[in-house]
Design a protein around this motif. Structure first.
Motif, short mmCIF file in Angstrom:
data_model
loop_
_atom_site.label_atom_id
_atom_site.label_comp_id
_atom_site.label_asym_id
_atom_site.label_seq_id
_atom_site.Cartn_x
_atom_site.Cartn_y
_atom_site.Cartn_z
N LEU A 149 0.65 -0.83 0.22
CA LEU A 149 -0.27 0.06 0.13
C LEU A 149 1.15 1.50 0.04
O LEU A 149 0.63 2.33 -0.65
CB LEU A 149 -0.84 -0.61 1.18
CG LEU A 149 -2.08 -1.66 1.35
CD1 LEU A 149 -3.17 -0.95 2.06
CD2 LEU A 149 -3.13 -0.91 -0.37
N PRO A 165 -5.74 2.97 3.84
CA PRO A 165 -7.15 2.75 3.86
C PRO A 165 -7.97 3.24 4.67
O PRO A 165 -7.23 3.76 5.58
CB PRO A 165 -6.67 1.10 4.90
CG PRO A 165 -6.02 1.34 5.39
CD PRO A 165 -5.19 2.13 4.12
N PHE A 186 -9.78 1.87 0.20
CA PHE A 186 -8.32 2.73 0.00
C PHE A 186 -8.88 3.32 -0.78
O PHE A 186 -9.17 3.58 -2.34
CB PHE A 186 -7.76 1.09 -0.44
CG PHE A 186 -7.77 0.70 0.71
CD1 PHE A 186 -6.86 0.07 0.90
CD2 PHE A 186 -8.56 -1.39 0.62
CE1 PHE A 186 -5.90 -0.90 1.89
CE2 PHE A 186 -8.92 -1.85 1.65
CZ PHE A 186 -7.60 -1.76 2.42
#
Length: 180
Positions: free
Chosen positions: A74, A81, A136
């Protein structure tokens, strides 16, 4: 215990597990995050404050992402998130000094979000259970498409179709764009 201290301890535990050669979790596994009730978790009635449960849910999700390596993916993509909906149901109280685990697992994904189930357990008995809808976002703006999330996570080892009851829950909790 301050959330930041728990976050620090969580990160240390994940790093130690890696150094000791522990099996790396998959994002599609269920992870158990251990906790102990400390004085700062308590409300005036001497049981865990409902808001503390929500903070611990954050740590459980982070534990899953750290242990699976997904947090690194990520970060590399500039994604993060956010919780877009959650519901928690309480069954039993937690009191000072008690040990308990938070089990976290991905229920499924759809074109809008990732859905997780998180269960607090003490001695094998359910204390509370939450359903969480997460989206996200890109640091540069906009939402990350589900296909991109799945590509970064690797192929799931199970069906990620969202159960019907979760879709019903998501629809019931959605705030329309026309709402004030």
């Amino acid at each position: 215990m301050n959330l930041y201290l728990r976050l620090f301890l969580l990160q240390v535990r994940v790093r130690l597990r890696r150094r000791l050669g522990g099996r790396r979790a998959s994002l599609w596994d269920e992870v158990r995050t251990p906790f102990r009730v400390v004085p700062t978790d308590l409300d005036p009635l001497r049981h865990v404050n409902n808001g503390k449960y929500l903070s611990m849910l954050d740590l459980g999700r982070l534990d899953l992402m750290l242990r699976s390596g997904y947090w690194t993916a990520l970060s590399e993509h500039g994604w993060y998130p956010v919780v877009s909906a959650q519901t928690i149901t309480y069954k039993r109280s937690l009191t000072l000094g008690q040990r308990f685990d938070l089990r976290t697992r991905v229920l499924g994904v759809d074109e809008r979000a990732v859905y997780l189930e998180q269960t607090f357990e003490r001695g094998g008995a359910v204390v509370a259970r939450a359903v969480v809808q997460a989206r996200f976002l890109r640091r540069s703006g906009g939402t990350v498409p589900t296909a991109d999330l799945l590509a970064a996570a690797g192929a799931p080892d199970r069906d990620l179709t969202v159960p019907d009851w979760v879709h019903e829950w998501a629809a019931a909790t959605r705030i329309s764009s026309s709402a004030g």
